[in-house]
Write an enzyme that holds these catalytic residues in place. Structure first.
Site, PDB file in Angstrom:
ATOM      1  N   GLY A 112       2.556   1.421   3.535  1.00 15.17           N
ATOM      2  CA  GLY A 112       3.304   0.276   4.056  1.00 15.17           C
ATOM      3  C   GLY A 112       2.775  -1.001   3.440  1.00 15.17           C
ATOM      4  N   GLY A 170       0.850  -1.187   0.000  1.00 12.80           N
ATOM      5  CA  GLY A 170       0.000   0.000   0.000  1.00 12.80           C
ATOM      6  C   GLY A 170       0.886   1.237   0.000  1.00 12.80           C
ATOM      7  N   GLY A 193      -7.777 -11.152  -4.140  1.00 14.48           N
ATOM      8  CA  GLY A 193      -7.042  -9.901  -4.372  1.00 14.48           C
ATOM      9  C   GLY A 193      -7.795  -8.916  -5.245  1.00 14.48           C
ATOM     10  CD  GLU A 214     -15.100  -8.218   3.778  1.00 14.80           C
ATOM     11  OE1 GLU A 214     -15.539  -9.358   3.626  1.00 14.80           O
ATOM     12  OE2 GLU A 214     -15.774  -7.185   3.566  1.00 14.80           O
ATOM     13  CE1 TYR A 215      -5.701 -11.932   2.295  1.00 12.56           C
ATOM     14  CE2 TYR A 215      -6.772 -14.072   2.038  1.00 12.56           C
ATOM     15  CZ  TYR A 215      -5.740 -13.195   1.732  1.00 12.56           C
ATOM     16  OH  TYR A 215      -4.747 -13.571   0.862  1.00 12.56           O
ATOM     17  CG  MET A 216     -11.551  -8.750   0.104  1.00 15.56           C
ATOM     18  SD  MET A 216     -13.242  -9.383   0.250  1.00 15.56           S
ATOM     19  CE  MET A 216     -13.872  -8.998  -1.360  1.00 15.56           C
ATOM     20  CG  ASP A 249      -8.711   5.902  -7.796  1.00 21.45           C
ATOM     21  OD1 ASP A 249      -8.813   5.706  -9.029  1.00 21.45           O
ATOM     22  OD2 ASP A 249      -7.665   5.686  -7.165  1.00 21.45           O
ATOM     23  CG  ASN A 261      -8.685   1.505  -6.295  1.00 21.05           C
ATOM     24  OD1 ASN A 261      -7.646   1.029  -5.823  1.00 21.05           O
ATOM     25  ND2 ASN A 261      -8.727   2.690  -6.880  1.00 21.05           N
TER      26      ASN A 261
HETATM   27  P1  AMP Z   1      -4.349  -0.952  -1.200  1.00 20.21           P
HETATM   28  O1  AMP Z   1      -3.351  -0.222  -0.436  1.00 20.21           O
HETATM   29  O2  AMP Z   1      -5.694  -0.969  -0.551  1.00 20.21           O
HETATM   30  O3  AMP Z   1      -4.428  -0.532  -2.635  1.00 20.21           O
HETATM   31  O4  AMP Z   1      -3.869  -2.517  -1.212  1.00 20.21           O
HETATM   32  C1  AMP Z   1      -2.722  -2.937  -1.898  1.00 20.21           C
HETATM   33  C2  AMP Z   1      -2.864  -4.377  -2.310  1.00 20.21           C
HETATM   34  O5  AMP Z   1      -3.030  -5.201  -1.157  1.00 20.21           O
HETATM   35  C3  AMP Z   1      -4.124  -4.631  -3.129  1.00 20.21           C
HETATM   36  O6  AMP Z   1      -3.902  -4.429  -4.515  1.00 20.21           O
HETATM   37  C4  AMP Z   1      -4.432  -6.084  -2.817  1.00 20.21           C
HETATM   38  O7  AMP Z   1      -3.669  -6.929  -3.640  1.00 20.21           O
HETATM   39  C5  AMP Z   1      -3.949  -6.239  -1.398  1.00 20.21           C
HETATM   40  N1  AMP Z   1      -5.084  -6.068  -0.464  1.00 20.21           N
HETATM   41  C6  AMP Z   1      -5.548  -4.953   0.071  1.00 20.21           C
HETATM   42  N2  AMP Z   1      -6.588  -5.162   0.869  1.00 20.21           N
HETATM   43  C7  AMP Z   1      -6.797  -6.484   0.815  1.00 20.21           C
HETATM   44  C8  AMP Z   1      -7.763  -7.352   1.424  1.00 20.21           C
HETATM   45  N3  AMP Z   1      -8.728  -6.889   2.223  1.00 20.21           N
HETATM   46  N4  AMP Z   1      -7.702  -8.657   1.166  1.00 20.21           N
HETATM   47  C9  AMP Z   1      -6.754  -9.138   0.335  1.00 20.21           C
HETATM   48  N5  AMP Z   1      -5.835  -8.385  -0.275  1.00 20.21           N
HETATM   49  C10 AMP Z   1      -5.837  -7.066  -0.028  1.00 20.21           C
END
Ligand code: AMP
Length: 999
Positions: free
Chosen positions: A648, A645, A720, A715-717, A761, A766
């Protein structure tokens, strides 16, 4: 009396009138002998008179068989009258008799010195009698004797017999005897028997043989009917004979034939048919052999047993099915035996709150039948070990649960947050006979959180001049624990321009402070953890009229009572007011029946809570703690890094809260060395996310702010982000699955726009996807549009914006609204349908802005359903108010899901929606002479530019476009080449359909 016969009885052709008539089959008549002189071994002892007349002599016939003959040859003497009479011949049943004579006769010319007495004929006569006459002795002399023996005058002449061939002395010398054969008919006979007589009047004749016979139609089987031997009785007409069906056959039409006088069978009519299990062989009905069967009456042959069936015995009416094979009741015996189908394959589920779309493929083995259908069984499962019970009858199946011909069903009205197992079974016409062989495919799902259904029953408890008390029943499907009810009411004539909202914990409320004698409209909606459900319909109530005006002046007593009651009520109200005020002070926090007023309708009243911008908080950490739960770091276990992200790493891990089951979570961490600003911005995402509660919005589990590292736990997705997920599974989903995902995203966006939140966005990168293919909107960072998104670029006004996904007005003057989110949704829709293709490929941001501004729009992705491309184009309307609202998008997608057939019409094969080819000015391009024109017409800039590089200029050259050329095109626009090429190829294919193909 006598007639000349046709010479011999057998082998004669059928009657002349019969010739050429197909059914007129004849069979030769049978001749039954009444007398045959040749057959006699000893003396015939026929009566001869006078003594030197006919003489019986032994001889041999042409085959040297001994025979008895009669001769007379008194040619040298005058007045010959020699009689020879046979013994009495019974005529049996014959009416018409045939006499066949074989004789030789001497040519008178060949006899020297005859005195003119020589004759070359003799007479054939007969006499009918009922019985054999008494014999008066043989031979003898005078006329009287002859008469007493022969009663000559009683004989009737049949014919004078002449020789066709007479012989001479020379012939005799040469030993050539010329044998004559003559046949004469006699009849009709009436008495029981008769004598034949041969009268010689001076010829030299030898009777070699005499045969007397009649003709009879022989016993015969024709058309499976047997006809008995029949003697023609009437000399004039045919005898009609009824046949009887042979064994194992039945009459179809009564069998009949005619027996002619010639003993021939004529004109068979009617027929018999072999019984089931029998076939016609050698004019009989014979049993079918093992391995064969015949199920119906008829003259068809026994048929071989159809596949998967056998008959072990003779005479089978049908063949029995082999083990595990069956025949449905309505199956004909000629059909193969079949079996139940195998289980449906690839059952997938798309869950949408409390509904699920089940989709599957045909079974591998249909069991050999075409009457396949599907049955879906719903079971609700709970507990450990899992116990399943049949679903409630309220669960609805669209179109229905059994007898499905299509491979999809939508199940609605399930309970929220509940485990269900669906058993999908393929059945055919024989499944009922083989319960043990039936197979099904099962899929287990867990429904999502869902808002409650609307309140449908509202009752008026009491009304007064200024108040109304109401109660209502809980919604039919609460889908969770109801937290409270929102009661919205307004004066009917105010038309909702001004209204009041009350919150009630229970199912009743009293509306106070109303105007007397006024109609009010009221709507109620329930709230659970999943948010507000839909509002009830509007109910109308009226307050009581002002009693002072309505009462009669005559009713003074009543007035008095009313006034005193009013005074009492006022006193009571004052008292109550005091009590309630006190009570409220104590209990406000417990039962906050809040009341909010919105004047003139200027305040937005969203379907659900309003989003609060954490920036409006002076101290953002206050916002975090208002909207997010603080978690203890010890309850979190980090497993691995899954992404990066802006602030981090993003990890996967597990969260174990007291008295809750451990769950998989994603953990976003704030990297060490952050600034205060970064910390605020990092946590702002949690403050925003924490305000949302929707199955298609990523759910915040909590934050860790009191220890380091600072973490946001969601929650875990499992799958991805959507863009990489689609690229990984290029072309692997059905249309309905893709629409299911898109529907989820639109539903999440509807929730956000109802909350007054603009995402800014929205893009496939996203959206996160879980293991059930449920898509959830994520990425709510306040700074993301400015900093986080690598797609974001600085605009001329200094803002950083993901150009390709953003609506023109948002790029031009930062007008971000739910309508600009709808534009982005259109781009996301394009990304999904092209399996993660990059919008506008590698065009530069500046070119994209220019092209969009000039009215160019992305072309439909390959195989894109026309309805979805139309939706994209609607989302890309320049005028933002013309773009569909998310609520509308959800309902469009719902309709597509309900009618999956519409997805089969693709944008590449149908005529394109007109606005696709329109410039904002509205000129329509309908045909193109050159690829360049077409590109202009298509408004697909990248293609046009790419094609200009390989110089395709006319329709003539189009069909010759090679893959190499296309690769070249792909080469000019860097990026995932396969998709670019296929997309261009799809466009080319569409175009070439309009081109004359060169020979
Ligand atoms: P983000 O900072 O929200 O854009 O997240 C960066 C990357 O982390 C995303 O592109 C996903 O691959 C992974 N990610 C973020 N949130 C989740 C989640 N809740 N479950 C699984 N993967 C995630």
């Amino acid at each position: 009396m006598g007639r000349r016969g046709g010479g011999g009885g057998g082998g004669k052709p059928c009657a002349l009138w019969c010739e050429g008539i197909e059914s007129c089959l004849c069979s030769p008549g049978q001749m039954i002998n009444l007398l045959d002189s040749k057959a006699s071994q000893g003396e015939l002892r026929w009566l001869s008179y006078p003594l030197h007349g006919w003489e019986e002599i032994s001889g041999v016939d042409e085959h040297y068989t001994p025979i008895r003959t009669f001769q007379v040859c008194n040619v040298m003497e005058f007045s010959q009258n020699n009689w020879l009479r046979t013994n009495w011949i019974s005529r049996r049943s014959a009416v018409k008799i045939y006499v066949e004579l074989k004789f030789t006769l001497r040519d008178c010319n060949s006899i020297p010195q005859v005195l003119g007495t020589c004759k070359e004929t003799f007479n054939l006569l007969y006499l009918e009698t009922e019985q054999e006459e008494e014999e008066g002795g043989r031979g003898g002399g005078g006329e009287r004797d002859r008469d007493s023996h022969f009663r000559e005058h009683q004989f009737s002449k049949i014919d004078t017999i002449a020789a066709d061939e007479s012989f001479t002395q020379m012939d005799l010398g040469d030993r050539i005897l010329k044998l004559n054969t003559e046949v004469r008919e006699v009849g009709p006979m009436t008495k029981r028997g008769f004598y034949l007589a041969f009268q010689d009047v001076g010829a030299c004749v030898a009777l070699v043989s005499v045969r007397v016979y009649f003709k009879m139609c022989p016993p015969i089987v024709r058309n499976l009917a047997s006809f008995p031997d029949t003697v023609p009785t009437d000399s004039q007409s045919l005898v009609e004979v009824r046949g009887s069906c042979v064994n194992h056959s039945k009459e179809e039409e009564p069998p009949r034939m005619y027996c002619s006088m010639e003993g021939e069978w004529l004109v068979p009519i009617g027929k018999c048919l072999c019984n089931p299990g029998y076939e016609e062989r050698a004019s009989a009905c014979q049993t079918c052999r093992p391995g064969f069967y015949k199920s119906a009456l008829g003259n068809a042959e026994c048929a071989k047993c159809p596949p998967h069936s056998v008959s072990h015995h003779e005479g089978a009416l049908s063949c029995a099915c082999e083990k595990n094979y069956f025949r449905a009741e309505e199956d004909p015996p000629s059909m193969s035996c079949t079996r139940p189908p195998s289980a449906p394959r690839n059952v997938i589920s798309v869950i949408n709150e409390t509904s699920v779309i089940l989709d599957w493929s045909w079974p591998e083995d249909t069991g050999g039948r075409r009457d396949l259908f599907f049955i879906v069984l719903c079971k609700r499962c709970q507990g450990q070990p899992l116990r399943c019970v049949p679903c409630r009858s309220k669960v609805r199946f669209l179109p229905w649960a059994s007898g499905l011909r299509n491979t999809t069903v939508t199940v609605t009205d399930l309970l929220a947050h509940t485990n269900y197992t669906f058993e999908v079974e393929a059945q055919n016409g024989v499944s009922g006979q083989a319960p043990a062989l039936r197979q099904y495919a099962a899929v287990t799902i867990t429904t999502n959180q869902a808002a409650p259904s609307p309140v449908t029953v509202i009752r008026k408890e009491s009304t007064s001049r200024n108040s109304i008390s109401l109660s209502w029943l809980e919604p039919e499907r609460p889908n969770g624990i109801i937290l409270d009810y929102e009661v919205k009411y307004y004066e009917k004539q105010e038309q909702e321009t001004s209204y009041t909202i009350l919150r009630a914990r229970g199912c009743n409320v009293t509306l106070n402070g109303l105007k007397a004698d006024t109609a009010y409209l009221l709507q109620i909606r329930a709230r659970t953890a999943a948010g507000y459900g839909a509002s009830s319909r509007s109910f109308e109530f009226e307050t009581s009229p002002d009693s002072a005006f309505s009462m009669s002046s005559e009713s003074s007593q009543v007035i008095l009572i009313a006034i005193s009651s009013a005074v009492a009520i006022i006193l009571l109200i004052v008292l109550l007011y005091v009590v309630i005020n006190r009570f409220c002070c104590h209990s406000k926090s417990k039962h906050p029946d809040e009341k909010r007023h919105f004047g003139n309708g200027h305040l937005r009243l969203p379907g659900i809570r309003t989003y609060v911008d954490p920036h409006t908080y002076e101290d953002p950490s206050q916002a975090v703690h208002e909207f997010a739960k603080e978690l203890d770091a010890s309850s979190i276990a980090i497993d691995k890094v899954v992404g990066a992200g802006e602030f981090g790493e993003v990890c996967s891990g597990r969260l174990k809260l007291p008295s809750k089951k451990e769950m998989c979570v994603a953990i976003k961490t704030l990297k060490a060395g952050y600034t205060d600003k970064q910390r605020r911005e990092f946590l702002a995402e949690a403050s925003i996310m924490g305000q949302f509660d929707h199955p298609n919005i990523i759910r915040l589990e909590g934050v860790v702010t009191r220890s380091k590292p600072v973490m946001i736990v969601t929650e875990y997705m499992e799958n991805g982000s959507l863009d990489s997920f689609l690229r990984k599974h290029d072309a692997q989903f059905t249309g309905i699955q893709l629409v299911g995902m898109l529907r989820g995203i639109a539903s999440g966006m509807k929730y956000l726009s109802d909350m007054g939140y603009v995402h800014r966005d929205l893009a496939a990168r996203n959206i996160l996807v879980n293991s059930n293919l449920v898509c959830k909107v994520s990425d709510f960072g306040l700074s993301r549009v400015l900093e986080d998104d690598p797609e974001a670029a600085y605009t001329t006004r200094g803002g950083k914006i993901p150009i390709r996904w953003t609506a023109p007005e948002a790029i031009a003057y930062r007008k971000f609204t739910s309508s600009s989110d709808a534009w982005s949704y259109g781009i996301l829709l394009w990304e999904v349908m092209s399996y993660g293709e990059r919008p506008y490929w590698e065009m530069s941001n500046q070119d994209v802005i220019k092209a969009v501004d000039e009215g160019y729009r992305l072309p439909p992705p390959m195989d894109c359903p026309a309805a979805l491309y139309q939706l994209m184009l609607d989302c890309w309307q320049k005028e933002r108010n013309n773009r569909p609202k998310f609520e509308h998008i959800v309902s469009i997608l719902d309709k597509l899901i309900r009618n999956p057939g519409t997805l089969k019409i693709t944008a590449n094969t149908t005529s394109r929606p007109t606005n696709q080819l329109l410039e904002q000015s509205g000129s329509e391009v309908t045909s193109w002479d050159t690829v360049g024109d077409w590109m202009d017409g298509m408004r697909t800039l990248p293609c046009k530019e790419a094609f200009s590089g390989v110089c395709y200029s006319s329709c003539d050259t189009m069909p010759k476009t090679s893959t190499e050329d296309l690769k070249k095109v792909g080469g000019t626009i860097a990026g995932p080449q396969k998709n670019i090429v296929s997309s261009l190829k799809a466009s080319l294919d569409t175009h070439t359909k309009n081109c004359p193909v060169p020979v």
